[in-house]
Design a protein around this motif. Structure first.
Motif, PDB file in Angstrom:
ATOM      1  N   TYR A   1       9.708 -42.097  13.531  1.00 15.79           N
ATOM      2  CA  TYR A   1       9.319 -40.946  12.824  1.00 15.79           C
ATOM      3  C   TYR A   1      11.442 -39.817  13.833  1.00 15.79           C
ATOM      4  O   TYR A   1      11.087 -40.193  14.435  1.00 15.79           O
ATOM      5  CB  TYR A   1       8.622 -40.169  12.754  1.00 15.79           C
ATOM      6  CG  TYR A   1       7.437 -40.602  12.902  1.00 15.79           C
ATOM      7  CD1 TYR A   1       6.315 -40.500  11.330  1.00 15.79           C
ATOM      8  CD2 TYR A   1       6.581 -41.708  13.843  1.00 15.79           C
ATOM      9  CE1 TYR A   1       5.082 -41.284  10.955  1.00 15.79           C
ATOM     10  CE2 TYR A   1       5.140 -41.692  13.093  1.00 15.79           C
ATOM     11  CZ  TYR A   1       4.458 -42.068  11.623  1.00 15.79           C
ATOM     12  OH  TYR A   1       3.826 -42.553  11.375  1.00 15.79           O
TER      13      TYR A   1
ATOM     14  N   SER B   1       5.362 -42.642  17.970  1.00 15.65           N
ATOM     15  CA  SER B   1       4.759 -41.529  17.613  1.00 15.65           C
ATOM     16  C   SER B   1       4.949 -40.406  16.119  1.00 15.65           C
ATOM     17  O   SER B   1       5.624 -39.996  16.903  1.00 15.65           O
ATOM     18  CB  SER B   1       3.414 -42.062  18.272  1.00 15.65           C
ATOM     19  OG  SER B   1       4.113 -41.347  18.901  1.00 15.65           O
ATOM     20  N   ARG B   2       3.690 -39.389  15.743  1.00 14.58           N
ATOM     21  CA  ARG B   2       4.370 -38.424  15.176  1.00 14.58           C
ATOM     22  C   ARG B   2       3.668 -37.601  16.231  1.00 14.58           C
ATOM     23  O   ARG B   2       2.986 -37.863  16.652  1.00 14.58           O
ATOM     24  CB  ARG B   2       3.044 -38.268  14.012  1.00 14.58           C
ATOM     25  CG  ARG B   2       4.056 -37.048  12.973  1.00 14.58           C
ATOM     26  CD  ARG B   2       2.687 -37.233  11.541  1.00 14.58           C
ATOM     27  NE  ARG B   2       2.638 -37.590  11.601  1.00 14.58           N
ATOM     28  CZ  ARG B   2       3.987 -37.474  10.105  1.00 14.58           C
ATOM     29  NH1 ARG B   2       4.227 -36.218   9.396  1.00 14.58           N
ATOM     30  NH2 ARG B   2       3.245 -38.567   8.916  1.00 14.58           N
TER      31      ARG B   2
ATOM     32  N   THR C   1       8.593 -33.783  10.028  1.00 10.80           N
ATOM     33  CA  THR C   1       8.802 -34.699  10.486  1.00 10.80           C
ATOM     34  C   THR C   1       8.742 -35.359   9.558  1.00 10.80           C
ATOM     35  O   THR C   1       7.904 -35.684   8.836  1.00 10.80           O
ATOM     36  CB  THR C   1       7.393 -34.767  10.824  1.00 10.80           C
ATOM     37  OG1 THR C   1       7.113 -34.112  12.237  1.00 10.80           O
ATOM     38  CG2 THR C   1       7.732 -36.224  12.153  1.00 10.80           C
ATOM     39  N   TYR C   2       9.910 -36.681   9.621  1.00 10.90           N
ATOM     40  CA  TYR C   2      10.345 -37.440   8.537  1.00 10.90           C
ATOM     41  C   TYR C   2      10.179 -38.771   8.938  1.00 10.90           C
ATOM     42  O   TYR C   2      10.062 -39.401  10.181  1.00 10.90           O
ATOM     43  CB  TYR C   2      11.764 -37.407   8.170  1.00 10.90           C
ATOM     44  CG  TYR C   2      11.432 -35.869   8.002  1.00 10.90           C
ATOM     45  CD1 TYR C   2      11.935 -35.661   6.124  1.00 10.90           C
ATOM     46  CD2 TYR C   2      12.433 -35.184   8.455  1.00 10.90           C
ATOM     47  CE1 TYR C   2      12.562 -34.154   6.434  1.00 10.90           C
ATOM     48  CE2 TYR C   2      13.152 -33.523   8.647  1.00 10.90           C
ATOM     49  CZ  TYR C   2      12.564 -33.390   6.902  1.00 10.90           C
ATOM     50  OH  TYR C   2      12.693 -32.321   6.745  1.00 10.90           O
ATOM     51  N   ASP C   3       9.194 -39.561   7.566  1.00  6.29           N
ATOM     52  CA  ASP C   3       9.608 -41.602   8.234  1.00  6.29           C
ATOM     53  C   ASP C   3      10.622 -42.162   8.501  1.00  6.29           C
ATOM     54  O   ASP C   3      11.586 -42.117   7.634  1.00  6.29           O
ATOM     55  CB  ASP C   3       8.883 -42.121   7.042  1.00  6.29           C
ATOM     56  CG  ASP C   3       9.182 -43.289   6.958  1.00  6.29           C
ATOM     57  OD1 ASP C   3       8.873 -44.283   7.844  1.00  6.29           O
ATOM     58  OD2 ASP C   3       8.061 -44.055   6.207  1.00  6.29           O
ATOM     59  N   TYR C   4      11.194 -42.080   9.569  1.00  8.85           N
ATOM     60  CA  TYR C   4      12.392 -42.827   9.922  1.00  8.85           C
ATOM     61  C   TYR C   4      12.392 -44.365   9.370  1.00  8.85           C
ATOM     62  O   TYR C   4      13.850 -44.485  10.229  1.00  8.85           O
ATOM     63  CB  TYR C   4      12.464 -42.750  11.573  1.00  8.85           C
ATOM     64  CG  TYR C   4      13.944 -42.519  12.192  1.00  8.85           C
ATOM     65  CD1 TYR C   4      15.275 -41.793  11.271  1.00  8.85           C
ATOM     66  CD2 TYR C   4      14.348 -42.914  13.311  1.00  8.85           C
ATOM     67  CE1 TYR C   4      16.777 -41.844  12.392  1.00  8.85           C
ATOM     68  CE2 TYR C   4      15.265 -42.951  13.410  1.00  8.85           C
ATOM     69  CZ  TYR C   4      16.648 -42.825  12.992  1.00  8.85           C
ATOM     70  OH  TYR C   4      17.963 -42.408  13.556  1.00  8.85           O
TER      71      TYR C   4
ATOM     72  N   SER D   1      12.164 -46.225   7.560  1.00  5.69           N
ATOM     73  CA  SER D   1      12.385 -46.551   5.499  1.00  5.69           C
ATOM     74  C   SER D   1      13.808 -46.163   5.738  1.00  5.69           C
ATOM     75  O   SER D   1      14.489 -47.002   5.524  1.00  5.69           O
ATOM     76  CB  SER D   1      11.064 -45.811   5.198  1.00  5.69           C
ATOM     77  OG  SER D   1      11.294 -44.192   5.226  1.00  5.69           O
TER      78      SER D   1
END
Length: 233
Positions: free
Chosen positions: A2, A66-67, A90-93, A95
């Motif tokens: 993340y 983890s988030r 918070t972004y999905d890192y 992908s």
């Protein structure tokens, strides 16, 4: 993985206190996770960086397995009553990391602690010492680029302002000499942090992904080592 962004309220005393002490900021970042990953080993770790874009725009970036929950930071150094949003993004890192390919070009930013080991006289143990000039700080990064999975892009000869030392699309700025107390060890920590802005080409995607999630260089606990990428404009 993340990537989290949090804007620090520099008008608040607590916000200025965190910015003035990497040790306090390190503790505040760690409090965002109920269980921290082990610092030993070769897996991803929690990395953070403060970007001072202007006097009013100071951003904390955190990369983590983890988030995180930054509620405590919003209450201490944010705008807790400003809106219904949590106060951070918070972004999905993971992908994004998966989309990095060999030969692709990116803009990058890195805050690092460029140091080297020296021995002042024969028989004396080596001592870790900071590079203090932009030329040596640039060389520090260039010496590590291949092992980190990238190469810093070169400038066209016509775009160079200097005959030597201006061969790359790289700027070294925002040098800060930091000194703060580490109460747990009853000692004072001194380090030099600099920010690099530039353009890179990916040579080894897997190695670069490791660099982005494990950090580059020393003093990672104190806001150094985090590199982020952005599309080239």
């Amino acid at each position: 993985m993340y990537l989290t962004r949090f804007r620090i309220n520099t008008a608040r005393r607590e916000g200025r206190g965190l910015l003035g002490s990497p040790h306090r900021m390190h503790a505040a970042v760690n409090m965002s996770f109920p269980d921290l990953p082990a610092r030993e080993g070769t897996g991803p770790r929690v990395l953070w960086r403060v970007d001072r874009n202007s006097a009013a725009e100071v951003l904390l970036f955190v990369v983590s397995p983890s988030r995180p929950d930054l509620t405590h930071l919003v209450e201490q150094a944010g705008w807790p009553a400003a809106s219904e949003s949590p106060g951070w993004q918070t972004y999905d890192y993971g992908s994004f990391l998966d989309r990095i390919t060999a030969g692709s070009t990116w803009s990058f930013r890195l805050t690092a602690n460029p140091v080297h080991s020296i021995r002042r006289k024969e028989g004396e143990p080596t001592k870790r010492t900071a590079h203090i000039t932009a030329r040596h700080q640039t060389a520090w990064l260039l010496d590590r680029q291949i092992d980190a999975g990238f190469t810093v892009a070169a400038k066209e000869p016509a775009a160079r302002l200097l005959e030597r030392g201006d061969e790359h699309q790289l700027v070294v700025r925002d040098k800060r000499d930091l000194q703060f107390a580490k109460a747990s060890e009853r000692r004072t920590v001194t380090l030099t942090a600099v920010t690099y802005d530039g353009r890179l080409t990916v040579t080894d995607p897997d190695v670069l992904r490791r660099t982005l999630t494990q950090g580059l260089g020393k003093a990672k606990a104190y806001g150094c080592g985090l590199m982020t990428l952005a599309p080239v404009r």
